[in-house]
Scaffold this active site. Structure first.
Site, PDB file in Angstrom:
ATOM      1  N   HIS A  57      -9.731  -7.786  26.835  1.00  0.00           N
ATOM      2  CA  HIS A  57      -9.106  -6.635  27.480  1.00  0.00           C
ATOM      3  C   HIS A  57      -8.340  -7.027  28.740  1.00  0.00           C
ATOM      4  O   HIS A  57      -8.647  -8.038  29.383  1.00  0.00           O
ATOM      5  CB  HIS A  57     -10.154  -5.589  27.814  1.00  0.00           C
ATOM      6  CG  HIS A  57     -10.690  -4.891  26.606  1.00  0.00           C
ATOM      7  ND1 HIS A  57     -11.562  -3.843  26.692  1.00  0.00           N
ATOM      8  CD2 HIS A  57     -10.456  -5.088  25.279  1.00  0.00           C
ATOM      9  CE1 HIS A  57     -11.848  -3.411  25.483  1.00  0.00           C
ATOM     10  NE2 HIS A  57     -11.193  -4.157  24.605  1.00  0.00           N
TER      11      HIS A  57
ATOM     12  N   GLU B 249      -8.278  -5.709  31.710  1.00  0.00           N
ATOM     13  CA  GLU B 249      -9.111  -5.731  32.910  1.00  0.00           C
ATOM     14  C   GLU B 249      -9.882  -7.044  33.004  1.00  0.00           C
ATOM     15  O   GLU B 249      -9.963  -7.670  34.061  1.00  0.00           O
ATOM     16  CB  GLU B 249     -10.118  -4.572  32.919  1.00  0.00           C
ATOM     17  CG  GLU B 249      -9.529  -3.214  32.718  1.00  0.00           C
ATOM     18  CD  GLU B 249      -9.568  -2.763  31.254  1.00  0.00           C
ATOM     19  OE1 GLU B 249      -8.941  -3.435  30.394  1.00  0.00           O
ATOM     20  OE2 GLU B 249     -10.197  -1.742  30.976  1.00  0.00           O
TER      21      GLU B 249
ATOM     22  N   CYS C 255     -13.350   0.467  29.233  1.00  0.00           N
ATOM     23  CA  CYS C 255     -14.490   0.633  28.335  1.00  0.00           C
ATOM     24  C   CYS C 255     -15.773   0.269  29.090  1.00  0.00           C
ATOM     25  O   CYS C 255     -15.724  -0.254  30.208  1.00  0.00           O
ATOM     26  CB  CYS C 255     -14.311  -0.257  27.100  1.00  0.00           C
ATOM     27  SG  CYS C 255     -14.523  -2.030  27.417  1.00  0.00           S
TER      28      CYS C 255
ATOM     29  N   CYS D 255     -15.901  -3.435  30.171  1.00  0.00           N
ATOM     30  CA  CYS D 255     -15.034  -3.737  31.311  1.00  0.00           C
ATOM     31  C   CYS D 255     -15.549  -3.093  32.589  1.00  0.00           C
ATOM     32  O   CYS D 255     -15.401  -3.661  33.670  1.00  0.00           O
ATOM     33  CB  CYS D 255     -13.593  -3.304  31.023  1.00  0.00           C
ATOM     34  SG  CYS D 255     -12.767  -4.399  29.830  1.00  0.00           S
TER      35      CYS D 255
END
Length: 159
Positions: A79, A81, A117, A120
């Protein structure tokens, strides 16, 4: 000439970072800013050296009909992040703000429900980031104080 506000300035940069995304579902970009200085950027894509979904021409999660937000372990991508946090020193993250922007890869529409999410969120908490700003539309965004994720721990079952 009207000058853009700082929040949308940073979100625009995160949106530009998202243009490097290699995901066939969602294109996200993240930047970490501390003391008005960008310290790291990240976008979603396969780990270095592995083939990206755009290179393979398919998404396993799409093929299996997995809804957004579920079964991340089947996704090839890291991801945005997480990639931004990996690229920064922890000392640069403590007290910083993470800006996150994304679009639907198929339609190009902003992701109105943009939010990190649960995986993260844990990375953001441990990195010492204190605020997350997510673009939800053109000029629109949400701001989250990371302490809210700590105090309202959604990983504890309410059984």
């Amino acid at each position: 000439m009207a000058r853009i506000d700082k929040t949308n300035y940073y979100l625009d940069i995160a949106q530009t970072v998202a243009e490097r995304s290699t995901c066939l579902r969602r294109c996200y970009g993240a930047i970490i800013v501390k003391d008005d200085q960008i310290v790291a950027t990240g976008y979603n894509g396969a780990p270095r050296g592995r083939k990206n979904c755009v290179d393979l021409g398919h998404c396993l999660r799409d093929q299996l009909g997995i809804p957004s937000g579920e079964r991340y372990e089947l996704c090839r991508s890291v991801h945005a992040e997480a990639n931004a946090i990996i690229a920064a020193a922890r000392s640069q993250c403590i007290g910083a703000t993470l800006y996150l922007a994304g679009k639907n890869a198929k339609t190009g529409d902003y992701m109105a429900d943009t939010s990190p999410c649960s995986m993260c969120r844990r990375l953001i908490i441990n990195a010492g980031i204190t605020r997350v700003v997510c673009r939800t539309g053109d000029g629109q965004f949400t701001v989250t104080d990371v302490r809210d994720w700590i105090y309202n721990d959604d990983s504890i079952s309410q059984a």
